[in-house]
Design a protein around this motif. Structure first.
Motif: not given
Length: 278
Positions: A134-136, A153-155, A166-170
Motif C-alpha cells: 500500500p501507499t503507506e 504503477i498503482r492499482l 489522491p493518496t493512491v495516485l500520489r
C-alpha cells in the motif's frame, strides 16, 4: 529508458488515436525457453505493453489460471533472477516494447531491494506493479524505484473512494491500472458502463493514462474497454491458453504461435474499439 519507454508508447497510441493492448504472461511458464518464445512474439502479435508476472507461492490477488501458471513456472525452477535474465534476453532483439514486472513484494524483499532495482534496470525493466504494497509502505520500494527512474504503477479499484484516491495516485507513474471488478483475476466479466464511469473519474484526478484489467477475456470485451480506457489488460485468458497448450504437449515455437495468434485477435479488437464507438 525505463519510464520514458512507457511514456513514449502511450504518446504513440494517443497520436494513433487508439487504445493499447497490455498482455500479461507469467515468467517461466510453462518453461523458461517457451516463455521467452511467447514474450518475443507478443509485440508482433499486437501487444503494446507486456506485463510479466513474477511467480510467487502465495499470489493472493490472482485467480486459478494465473495461480496455475505461477505453479508451473515455479515447478520448472523459475526464480526472480531468472525472470530478470529472461527480460535481458528479450532486450537483445527488442529495445522498444515496455515491460512491467507484476507481482508481490516478498520475492523482491528476499532478493534485496537495492540489488533488485539495479538488476531490473540493467535488464531492461520499465516499471513495477506490486499488488501487496500500500501507499503507506512507499519508502520500502516505490520511492527507491522512482529514484531509479522505474515506473511504480498503482492499482485503483471500484472501492477506491474520493478520499483515498489522491493518496493512491500520489506517487504513481507510468500509468494507472484500474481493476475493473471486485475480486481475483479472471473471476468475472467487467461492467463496461461502470468501467467507463470509473475511467472518467480517474482522469479527473490524474493526467496519467488509465489501463483497465481483470476479467477481460475476449476481443469484444477488450474493444468495449478500449472505447474509453487508454489500454485494455488481458492476462487470465492468455495464461489459460498457455496452460491448455502445455497440457497438450506443445512447447517452444509451437506453443508461442498458438498463444500469439490469440493475442493478435485481442489486438484487432482493441484497434477497432474507437472506430466502433465513433
Amino acid at each position: 529508458m525505463t519510464v520514458a519507454r512507457i511514456e513514449a508508447r502511450f504518446a504513440a497510441l494517443k497520436e494513433e488515436g487508439r487504445p493499447g493492448l497490455v498482455v500479461f504472461v507469467t515468467a517461466g511458464d510453462p518453461d523458461l525457453e517457451t516463455s521467452l518464445e511467447v514474450i518475443k512474439g507478443l509485440p508482433a502479435a499486437g501487444a503494446d505493453l507486456i506485463e510479466l508476472g513474477m511467480p510467487f507461492t502465495d499470489p493472493m490477488a490472482d485467480g486459478p489460471a494465473i495461480q496455475a501458471a505461477g505453479l508451473r513456472a515455479l515447478n520448472g525452477g523459475q526464480t526472480l533472477r531468472k525472470t530478470l535474465d529472461l527480460v535481458r534476453r528479450f532486450r537483445e532483439d527488442d529495445a522498444t516494447a515496455p515491460i512491467i514486472l507484476m507481482g508481490y513484494f516478498n520475492p523482491i524483499y528476499s532478493y534485496g531491494v537495492a540489488a533488485f532495482l539495479t538488476d531490473a534496470k540493467m535488464a531492461g525493466i520499465d516499471g513495477l506493479i506490486v499488488v501487496d504494497l500500500p501507499t503507506e509502505e512507499d519508502p520500502e520500494l516505490c520511492l527507491p524505484a522512482m529514484a531509479e527512474d522505474l515506473a511504480f504503477i498503482r492499482l485503483a479499484t471500484p472501492t477506491t473512494d474520493e478520499a483515498r484516491l489522491p493518496t493512491v495516485l500520489r506517487n504513481t507513474s507510468g500509468f494507472v491500472y484500474y481493476v475493473s471488478i471486485n475480486g481475483i483475476t479472471g473471476s468475472a466479466a467487467p461492467d463496461t458502463a461502470a468501467v467507463s464511469a470509473a475511467v472518467t473519474r480517474l482522469k479527473g484526478h490524474t493526467d496519467l493514462p488509465v489501463a483497465v484489467g481483470f476479467g477481460i477475456r475476449t476481443p469484444e470485451q477488450a474493444a468495449a474497454i478500449g472505447a474509453t480506457a487508454d489500454a485494455a489488460v488481458v492476462g487470465s485468458a492468455v495464461v489459460s491458453m498457455i496452460g491448455t497448450a502445455a497440457a497438450e504437449g506443445l512447447s517452444g515455437p509451437d506453443l508461442a504461435a498458438r498463444v500469439n495468434a490469440f493475442v493478435a485477435t485481442l489486438a484487432e479488437g482493441v484497434r477497432g474499439a474507437r472506430r466502433s464507438a465513433a
